[in-house]
Design a protein around this motif. Structure first.
Motif, short mmCIF file in Angstrom:
data_model
loop_
_atom_site.label_atom_id
_atom_site.label_comp_id
_atom_site.label_asym_id
_atom_site.label_seq_id
_atom_site.Cartn_x
_atom_site.Cartn_y
_atom_site.Cartn_z
N VAL A 59 0.04 -5.23 -1.15
CA VAL A 59 1.40 -4.71 -1.25
C VAL A 59 1.40 -3.32 -1.88
N GLN A 60 0.54 -3.11 -2.87
CA GLN A 60 0.44 -1.79 -3.49
C GLN A 60 -0.03 -0.75 -2.47
N GLU A 61 -0.98 -1.14 -1.62
CA GLU A 61 -1.46 -0.20 -0.60
C GLU A 61 -0.37 0.10 0.42
N LEU A 62 0.41 -0.92 0.80
CA LEU A 62 1.53 -0.69 1.71
C LEU A 62 2.54 0.26 1.07
N ARG A 63 2.81 0.07 -0.20
CA ARG A 63 3.74 0.93 -0.93
C ARG A 63 3.28 2.38 -0.87
N ASN A 64 2.00 2.62 -1.10
CA ASN A 64 1.49 3.99 -1.09
C ASN A 64 1.58 4.61 0.31
N LYS A 65 1.26 3.83 1.34
CA LYS A 65 1.33 4.35 2.71
C LYS A 65 2.77 4.69 3.08
N VAL A 66 3.69 3.81 2.72
CA VAL A 66 5.10 4.05 3.02
C VAL A 66 5.61 5.27 2.26
N ARG A 67 5.22 5.40 1.01
CA ARG A 67 5.67 6.53 0.19
C ARG A 67 5.18 7.86 0.77
N VAL A 68 3.90 7.91 1.16
CA VAL A 68 3.34 9.15 1.72
C VAL A 68 4.00 9.49 3.05
N ALA A 69 4.15 8.49 3.93
CA ALA A 69 4.76 8.74 5.24
C ALA A 69 6.22 9.16 5.08
N ARG A 70 6.95 8.51 4.20
CA ARG A 70 8.36 8.84 3.99
C ARG A 70 8.50 10.27 3.47
N SER A 107 13.81 6.47 9.53
CA SER A 107 14.00 5.05 9.82
C SER A 107 12.70 4.30 9.60
N ALA A 108 12.81 2.98 9.54
CA ALA A 108 11.62 2.14 9.38
C ALA A 108 10.67 2.31 10.55
N ALA A 109 11.22 2.49 11.76
CA ALA A 109 10.38 2.67 12.95
C ALA A 109 9.60 3.97 12.86
N GLU A 110 10.23 5.03 12.35
CA GLU A 110 9.54 6.32 12.23
C GLU A 110 8.43 6.24 11.19
N ILE A 111 8.71 5.59 10.08
CA ILE A 111 7.67 5.45 9.05
C ILE A 111 6.52 4.60 9.58
N ALA A 112 6.85 3.53 10.30
CA ALA A 112 5.81 2.65 10.85
C ALA A 112 4.92 3.40 11.82
N ALA A 113 5.53 4.24 12.67
CA ALA A 113 4.75 4.99 13.66
C ALA A 113 3.81 5.98 12.98
N LEU A 114 4.29 6.65 11.93
CA LEU A 114 3.46 7.64 11.26
C LEU A 114 2.36 7.01 10.42
N ALA A 115 2.68 5.90 9.75
CA ALA A 115 1.72 5.26 8.85
C ALA A 115 0.81 4.27 9.54
N GLY A 116 1.09 3.96 10.83
CA GLY A 116 0.28 2.98 11.53
C GLY A 116 0.52 1.57 11.04
N LEU A 117 1.78 1.26 10.70
CA LEU A 117 2.15 -0.06 10.20
C LEU A 117 3.17 -0.71 11.11
N THR A 118 3.40 -1.99 10.90
CA THR A 118 4.51 -2.65 11.58
C THR A 118 5.78 -2.43 10.77
N GLU A 119 6.92 -2.66 11.39
CA GLU A 119 8.17 -2.47 10.67
C GLU A 119 8.30 -3.49 9.53
N HIS A 120 7.74 -4.68 9.72
CA HIS A 120 7.76 -5.67 8.64
C HIS A 120 6.94 -5.16 7.45
N GLU A 121 5.78 -4.57 7.70
CA GLU A 121 4.97 -4.02 6.61
C GLU A 121 5.69 -2.87 5.93
#
Length: 277
Positions: free
Chosen positions: A126-137, A150-164
């Motif tokens: 979860v900490q790693e997901l937090r860091n990826k989301v923070r950097v992408a945002r 949006s969550a979709a834009e962050i997911a696309a940039l960070a290589g994550l799913t919208e749930h992540e």
């Protein structure tokens, strides 16, 4: 003569000027000695001397992380621990010690922030997901002129799913906890966070009813208790109970109704008696 002396002075190599942060002592010989010594007091003494020699560098690295919620003294202790690990793992002949020690000490401090400064223990994933989301945002905010991505834009940039992304976003606001006594409303009749979390526990009523019915159930004849047990605890139908006892279904139905009414009446009478007392 003066000119000649001046020329000689200008040609002579000047003494090397030390940088204000030049805290990398020449300890190559000590590391070679440390590697050759067996376990014992002499090796411990060399190891301690190396630690003292490189401690200023560890403290300087710790200073880079000041003003982040941790005291400088605690950070220096963590850096010293990283330094000791670097000394124990360093292999002479595989590059300068400083090149190995700096990332080791820095990594130890970052690990300390990751694992110890959260108010609640948060899984590393979860900490790693937090860091990826923070950097992408942050990157998307810079490129979009401040518009919230949006969550979709962050997911696309960070290589994550919208749930992540949702999990990481939630963790962004979970670095510290909020006291249950924190005021939620600023009105005159303000209430705390704890006041919004309480809910009625229906199971308490069930406990009270069971305790009230215990004595009445104990006083029932054995056959009636068996019928109630089969009906309400084993979930048997009335017709199946009738077949098992060799009586009619109508008789079973009457017995159940009569027993329940009797137990209920006794429980109510006991409750009224308690209230009068």
């Amino acid at each position: 003569m003066l000119v000649e002396t001046s020329a000689q002075s200008s040609d002579a190599p000047s003494a090397p000027r030390r940088h204000p942060h030049d805290d990398a002592p020449d300890t190559a010989a000590d590391f070679a000695r440390l590697a050759a010594l067996p376990e014992g007091p002499e090796r411990d003494a060399v190891r301690e001397a190396l630690t003292e020699a490189w401690l200023p560098m560890a403290h300087r690295i710790a200073g880079r992380f000041r003003n982040r919620g941790e005291s400088l003294e605690d950070l220096r202790q963590v850096a010293a621990l990283g330094l000791v690990k670097a000394i124990d793992r360093y292999e002479p002949g595989r590059g300068a010690f400083e090149s190995y020690a700096v990332p080791t000490i820095t990594g130890e401090i970052k690990r300390h922030f990751r694992d110890r400064t959260w108010a609640l223990r948060v899984p590393r994933r979860v900490q790693e997901l937090r860091n990826k989301v923070r950097v992408a945002r942050r990157e998307l905010l810079q490129t979009s002129g401040g518009a919230e991505p949006s969550a979709a834009e962050i997911a696309a940039l960070a290589g994550l799913t919208e749930h992540e992304v949702a999990v990481g976003t939630e963790a962004l606001d979970s670095y510290s906890t909020l006291s249950l006594d924190a005021e939620v409303s600023r009105e005159d009749d303000g209430y705390s966070l704890a006041d919004t979390l309480g809910v009625r526990e229906e199971a308490y009523d069930v406990v009270v009813d069971r305790e009230a019915a215990k004595e009445g159930l104990r006083r029932l004849p054995e056959r009636e208790r068996a019928i109630l047990y089969m009906r309400f605890f084993e979930d048997m139908t009335q017709s199946r109970i009738a077949d098992q006892l060799g009586i009619s279904q109508m008789h079973v139905s009457r017995l159940i109704s009569r027993c329940c009414a009797k137990v209920r009446a006794e429980a109510l009478d006991a409750a009224h008696g308690t209230d009068e007392d």
